[in-house]
Design an enzyme around this catalytic site. Structure first.
Site, PDB file in Angstrom:
ATOM      1  N   LYS A 191      -9.426   6.662  -6.324  1.00 34.22           N
ATOM      2  CA  LYS A 191     -10.028   7.482  -7.384  1.00 34.22           C
ATOM      3  C   LYS A 191     -11.446   7.920  -7.019  1.00 34.22           C
ATOM      4  CE  LYS A 191      -7.248   5.536 -11.129  1.00 34.22           C
ATOM      5  NZ  LYS A 191      -7.229   4.731 -12.364  1.00 34.22           N
ATOM      6  N   GLY A 205       0.821  -1.205   0.000  1.00 36.01           N
ATOM      7  CA  GLY A 205       0.000   0.000   0.000  1.00 36.01           C
ATOM      8  C   GLY A 205       0.850   1.248   0.000  1.00 36.01           C
ATOM      9  N   PRO A 206       0.238   2.402  -0.166  1.00 34.04           N
ATOM     10  CA  PRO A 206       0.983   3.668  -0.225  1.00 34.04           C
ATOM     11  C   PRO A 206       1.625   4.003   1.122  1.00 34.04           C
ATOM     12  CG  PRO A 206      -1.383   4.072  -0.192  1.00 34.04           C
ATOM     13  CD  PRO A 206      -1.215   2.598  -0.328  1.00 34.04           C
ATOM     14  N   PRO A 207       2.557   4.965   1.133  1.00 39.29           N
ATOM     15  CA  PRO A 207       3.226   5.330   2.389  1.00 39.29           C
ATOM     16  C   PRO A 207       2.260   5.927   3.411  1.00 39.29           C
ATOM     17  CG  PRO A 207       4.384   6.220   0.471  1.00 39.29           C
ATOM     18  CD  PRO A 207       3.080   5.712  -0.019  1.00 39.29           C
ATOM     19  N   GLY A 208       2.549   5.679   4.689  1.00 37.51           N
ATOM     20  CA  GLY A 208       1.823   6.333   5.767  1.00 37.51           C
ATOM     21  C   GLY A 208       0.502   5.725   6.162  1.00 37.51           C
ATOM     22  N   VAL A 209       0.168   4.530   5.628  1.00 39.05           N
ATOM     23  CA  VAL A 209      -1.133   3.939   5.957  1.00 39.05           C
ATOM     24  C   VAL A 209      -1.034   2.967   7.136  1.00 39.05           C
ATOM     25  CG1 VAL A 209      -2.113   4.220   3.660  1.00 39.05           C
ATOM     26  CG2 VAL A 209      -0.824   2.144   4.198  1.00 39.05           C
ATOM     27  N   GLY A 210       0.155   2.835   7.742  1.00 38.91           N
ATOM     28  CA  GLY A 210       0.291   2.011   8.950  1.00 38.91           C
ATOM     29  C   GLY A 210       0.816   0.615   8.721  1.00 38.91           C
ATOM     30  N   LYS A 211       1.487   0.383   7.584  1.00 41.45           N
ATOM     31  CA  LYS A 211       1.991  -0.964   7.295  1.00 41.45           C
ATOM     32  C   LYS A 211       3.057  -1.384   8.310  1.00 41.45           C
ATOM     33  CE  LYS A 211       3.407  -0.097   3.147  1.00 41.45           C
ATOM     34  NZ  LYS A 211       3.162   1.353   3.173  1.00 41.45           N
ATOM     35  N   SER A 227      -5.013   4.651 -17.575  1.00 39.60           N
ATOM     36  CA  SER A 227      -6.417   4.793 -17.178  1.00 39.60           C
ATOM     37  C   SER A 227      -7.066   6.073 -17.691  1.00 39.60           C
ATOM     38  CB  SER A 227      -6.518   4.745 -15.644  1.00 39.60           C
ATOM     39  OG  SER A 227      -5.805   5.821 -15.076  1.00 39.60           O
TER      40      SER A 227
END
Length: 778
Positions: free
Chosen positions: A723, A357-363, A680
C-alpha cells in the site's frame, strides 16, 4: 486259561512286539542276546521275547524292559557275519516275568506262561461272535486302506474263529507303537482284547481315510508342481537360448545383490526377502508376479541409507543465495541461521518453512537456491489441485495400478534421504470424497512423527526427519489450522520498484540475453527505460511478467539487429512503444487540487498495492445510502459503520443532525467492473462522507487505509508495504495508517518509507486532524 511256571532264556527286542501264532525274523547283534539264543538251542529251542521300553538303548537294564512277553520257538538261525545272526521265530504263548535268575552273561528268567486254548465255535457266546464279525469287517476295511497287508494275511486271519488269536494277529499287522501293542499283549481276557482291537481298528481306519485324502491332495499338488517344474525347466532353456540370464532366479539374485549394496534397515530387508520368496513361488505368467516386481523395485529405489554431505560453510551459502536472488532478506537470514545451528548440533531436526506471498516474487525459485546453498538434492512437488489423499499417502497394494505417494516418489527421485522437497502451492489443495490430502500432510510435516512415516503402498517406516521441507503459498487463509501450526511462516512481500529494476539488471536481462543468443553489448537499456517498462507494461507484485516483457524485447531487438546489420541497439523513450506497443497500465496519480468528497484510499491486490479514489455525493432526498463500484459485503458493512459513526458524532463534526432523513448519500469507487472488498476502506469512506456533508475539501497529497468501528476506532490492516509503495507511485506524500500497524512499519526497508510521512491514527479524531485542505478542522 492254564498257567505254568518256567525258567527260560530271555531276549530283549527293540521296536518289535511278538504275539502268539506270529512268525517273524529279526537280526541279533548284541552279545548277551546271541548267548541267550545259543542257550535256548541247547535246551528246548524256546526263548522269551520281551520288548524294550526305549528302542534307542543298546544295553537295557531290568527296569528298562516290559514284564510281559511271548514264549517263542526258534525255527531257524542264519549267520550273517561274525557278530550278527538272523533268527526266525514263531510265537506260542504269553508269559509274564516273575524274577530274574541271571543277568550277567544273558537274561535267564523265571516266568509264568499262559496257555491259551482255541475256542470252539459252537461254544462262543453271541456277544463274542458279534465282536468277531465286527472285527473281521473292520480289518477287511482296514486292509483296503493299507496296501501293506497282504491278501494271504487277510485270509489267514479272517479264517480264524477264536477271538484271542484273531485279535493278536490283527494287532500284529497294524503299525502301532510298542506301548500300544504291549497293552494288547498283556490283556489275558480274550473278549476285552478283541474289544480293544476293534477300537484300535476304528481309529486307524479314520486316520488312514484322512491320510488318503491328504495324499490325494498332495499328489494333485505334486503333479501340478512337477508340471510347473517341467515347464520352468523348458522356459529356462528357452531363456538361456535367448540370452536371458537364468529367468526368475537370476532376477531374484540380482535383487538380493542390490539389497546387500543398499544395506537397508532390518525390517526392510526381511520384507524384501519375503516378497522375493513369493516371487519365486509365483508363476511368471501370473499378474501377481508383476505386482511383486513393481513393489520390490519401488522399495529398493528408496535411499534408505544414502545421504548427501551438507554444506556447513555459511559464507559460501550466503554467496550462493545472493547470486541467485536479490532481496528476500528474511529467508536468507533464516537459512543461514539453520546452517549455523546444524554446525553446532548436527542432530537438530530440519525446519518446515512456508513462504507466503503474492505470485512471481521468487518463492518457488528460492527452493532450488536453498538446496544448492545447503548442499542438498532438490525435488519440487506441486500440490496445486491435489484432492486425493492417496496422492500423499499412496495407494494400498490391493488396488490395480497402485503406486507410492508423492513423497515416497520424491525421495526416490532425489536419490538421498536428506533432500530439500519444495511443496509448491500448498494452499491450492482441496478435498473430496477420496479424502483430505491436507490431513495426510499432518504426519509428514510434524518433526515429532515423520521419522517413521508409513506409506500405504510401501508399508514400511520411512524416515523423513532429515528432509528439509520448504512450502510455498499465496495466502494462509486456505491452509487448514493444524497444518499451518506445523510450519514456520515467512512473509515474502512484493518487490519495490527499485528492487524490480535491480532484479531486471542483475538477473532477468542477462538471463534472457543468454537465452536469445545475444551479448550484453547488443542491448542497451538504462534504469529510466526499465522504470517505464515496469510502470506501463506490468502490474504485479513479482517480476514474472517483467521477465516475459524483457524476453519479448530481446526477440524484437534480435530481429532488428539481423535486419539492419547493426551491432547494438539502445532502448529509448521513443522506441519503447514501437517495440512493446502502447502501455497497458496507467496508475492513477494524485489529484491536481483538493476536492470535496474525494479521498484517496490504499488497497492490496494479488498483483501488489493500488490506490482507490472514494467519491461521495450528497443530494436532497430521504436519507438513502447508495453504494456502487461492485463492492463486496465487507466494504458495504464498513460504509454502514461509517454512516453510524457520523450520525453519532454529527454535532461534533458540524454535520446537520437530520442529514440521514433529508439527504441521500451516494458512495462510488471508480473502475466499477473490478470487484473490490476488504476491511481497510472504513476510514476512507468515513472521511469522504464527512467531507461531502461539511463541504470541506480533502488534501490531494494524502492517502489512508484502516477499518473503522461504530465508536470511531481505527483497526489494523495488512499488506502495508504494498500500500505504501502504491501511494509513492501515485505521488502521495502523506499516508494515514492505524496506530497498531506501527510495529509493521519498523520492519519495512528504508527505501519503502523514504519520502513518505506516515501518520498513525488511533481513532477518527486523528484522521480528521490531518485530511482537510487549508488546515480546516472539523
Amino acid at each position: 486259561m492254564e498257567s505254568k511256571k518256567i525258567q527260560i532264556p530271555m531276549l530283549a527286542t527293540r521296536g518289535i512286539t511278538v504275539f502268539p501264532k506270529m512268525i517273524i525274523h529279526f537280526d541279533v547283534g548284541r552279545q548277551n542276546s546271541i548267548q541267550a539264543i545259543e542257550n535256548a538251542m541247547i535246551n528246548d529251542e524256546k526263548i522269551l521275547l520281551v520288548s524294550q521300553k526305549d528302542a534307542k538303548i543298546d544295553d537295557p537294564k531290568v527296569d528298562e524292559l516290559y514284564d510281559f512277553g511271548t514264549v517263542a520257538s526258534i525255527k531257524q538261525i542264519l549267520k550273517i557275519s561274525d557278530s550278527t545272526m538272523r533268527v526266525l521265530v514263531e510265537g506260542e504263548h504269553r508269559a509274564s516275568i516273575t524274577s530274574y535268575e541271571d543277568e550277567e552273561e544273558y537274561f535267564l528268567v523265571n516266568a509264568k506262561m499262559y496257555i491259551e486254548e482255541e475256542s470252539d465255535v459252537e461254544e462262543l457266546s453271541n456277544s463274542t461272535t458279534a465282536l468277531l464279525r465286527v472285527a473281521s469287517e473292520l480289518f477287511e476295511k482296514y486292509s483296503k486302506l493299507n496296501p501293506r497287508v497282504t491278501k494271504e494275511n487277510i485270509y489267514s486271519i479272517l479264517g480264524i474263529e477264536s477271538p484271542g488269536p484273531v485279535a493278536d494277529l490283527m494287532i500284529a499287522n497294524i503299525p502301532l507303537s510298542v506301548y500300544e501293542k504291549q497293552q494288547i499283549l498283556e490283556e489275558l481276557d480274550e473278549e476285552k482284547r478283541l474289544y480293544k482291537t476293534i477300537e484300535i481298528l476304528r481309529r486307524e481306519i479314520e486316520i488312514l481315510s484322512i491320510q488318503k485324502d491328504i495324499n490325494s491332495q498332495v499328489r494333485k499338488n505334486i503333479d501340478k508342481s512337477q508340471k510347473e517344474f517341467y515347464l520352468r525347466e523348458q522356459l529356462k532353456i528357452i531363456q538361456d537360448e535367448l540370452g536371458e540370464k537364468d529367468g526368475v532366479r537370476g532376477e531374484i539374485e540380482a535383487y538380493k545383490e542390490k539389497l546387500k549394496k543398499i544395506k537397508p534397515p532390518k525390517e526392510v530387508e526381511e520384507k524384501i526377502n519375503k516378497e522375493l520368496d513369493r516371487l519365486l513361488r509365483t508363476s511368471p505368467a501370473s499378474p501377481e508376479s508383476g505386482v511383486i516386481r513393481t513393489y520390490v523395485d519401488n522399495v529398493l529405489a528408496l535411499p534408505w541409507t544414502k545421504s548427501t554431505e551438507e554444506n556447513d560453510d555459511m559464507e559460501k551459502a550466503e554467496k550462493i543465495l545472493n547470486e541467485d536472488h536479490y532481496g528476500l532478506t528474511k529467508i536468507k537470514e533464516r537459512i543461514l541461521e539453520y546452517l549455523a545451528v546444524r554446525v553446532l548440533s548436527p542432530q537438530v531436526s530440519s525446519p518446515i518453512i512456508c513462504l507466503v506471498g503474492p505470485p512471481g516474487v521468487g518463492k518457488t525459485s528460492i527452493g532450488s537456491s536453498i538446496a544448492r546453498a545447503t548442499g542438498r538434492n532438490y525435488v519440487r512437488l506441486s500440490l496445486g489441485g491435489v484432492r486425493d489423499e492417496a496422492e500423499i499417502r499412496g495407494h494400498r497394494r490391493t488396488y490395480i495400478g497402485s503406486m507410492p505417494g508423492r513423497f515416497i516418489q520424491s525421495l526416490s527421485q532425489a536419490e538421498s534421504n536428506n533432500p530439500l522437497i519444495l511443496l509448491d502451492e500448498i494452499d491450492k489443495m482441496s478435498n473430496d470424497f477420496r479424502g483430505d490430502p491436507a490431513a495426510a500432510l499432518l504426519e509428514i510435516l510434524d518433526s515429532e512423527q515423520n521419522h517413521s512415516f508409513r506409506d500405504h503402498y510401501i508399508e514400511l517406516p520411512v524416515d523423513l526427519s532429515n528432509v528439509l521441507f520448504i512450502a510455498t503459498a499465496n495466502s494462509t487463509a486456505n491452509i487448514p489450522g493444524p497444518l499451518l501450526d506445523r510450519m514456520e511462516i515467512i512473509e515474502v512481500s512484493s518487490y519495490t520498484e527499485p528492487e524490480k529494476i535491480e532484479i531486471a539488471k542483475q538477473y532477468l536481462i542477462p538471463k534472457q540475453l543468454k537465452k536469445h543468443g545475444m551479448k550484453k553489448a547488443q542491448l542497451k537499456i538504462n534504469e529510466e527505460r526499465l522504470q517505464i517498462i515496469i510502470r506501463g507494461y506490468t502490474k504485479e507484485s513479482g517480476v514474472r511478467k517483467l521477465e516475459r516483457i524483457i524476453a519479448s524485447l530481446c526477440r524484437k531487438v534480435a530481429k532488428r539487429l539481423i535486419e539492419t546489420g547493426r551491432k547494438s541497439f539502445t532502448v529509448t523513450e521513443k522506441n519503447i512503444e514501437e517495440l512493446l506497443g502502447i502501455p497497458r497500465y496507467h496508475y492513477e496519480a494524485k489529484s491536481v487540487e483538493p476536492q470535496i468528497g474525494v479521498v484517496r484510499g490504499l488497497a492490496w491486490t494479488s498483483v501488489g498495492g493500488d490506490t482507490l479514489s472514494v467519491e461521495v455525493n450528497t443530494m436532497e432526498g430521504t436519507g438513502k445510502l447508495q453504494l456502487t463500484g461492485q463492492l463486496g459485503d465487507v466494504m458495504k458493512e464498513s460504509a454502514k459503520a461509517a454512516m453510524s459513526y457520523i450520525r453519532s458524532k454529527a454535532a461534533e463534526l458540524g454535520v446537520d443532525p437530520n442529514f440521514y432523513k433529508n439527504t441521500d448519500i451516494h458512495i462510488h469507487i471508480p473502475e466499477g467492473a473490478v470487484p473490490k472488498d476488504g476491511p481497510s476502506a472504513g476510514i476512507t469512506m468515513a472521511s469522504a462522507m464527512i467531507s461531502a456533508l461539511t463541504e470541506k475539501p480533502i488534501k490531494n497529497d494524502i492517502a489512508m487505509t484502516g477499518e473503522i468501528t461504530l465508536r470511531g476506532r481505527v483497526l489494523p490492516i495488512g499488506g502495508l508495504k504494498e500500500k505504501i509503495l502504491a501511494a509513492k507511485r501515485a505521488g502521495i506524500v502523506k499516508v494515514i495508517i492505524p496506530q497498531e500497524n506501527k510495529k509493521d512499519v519498523s520492519e519495512l526497508e528504508d527505501n519503502v518509507t523514504e519520502g513518505i510521512e506516515i501518520i498513525y491514527a488511533k481513532d477518527m479524531t486523528t484522521v480528521l486532524e490531518h485530511i482537510f485542505a487549508n488546515d480546516q478542522e472539523v
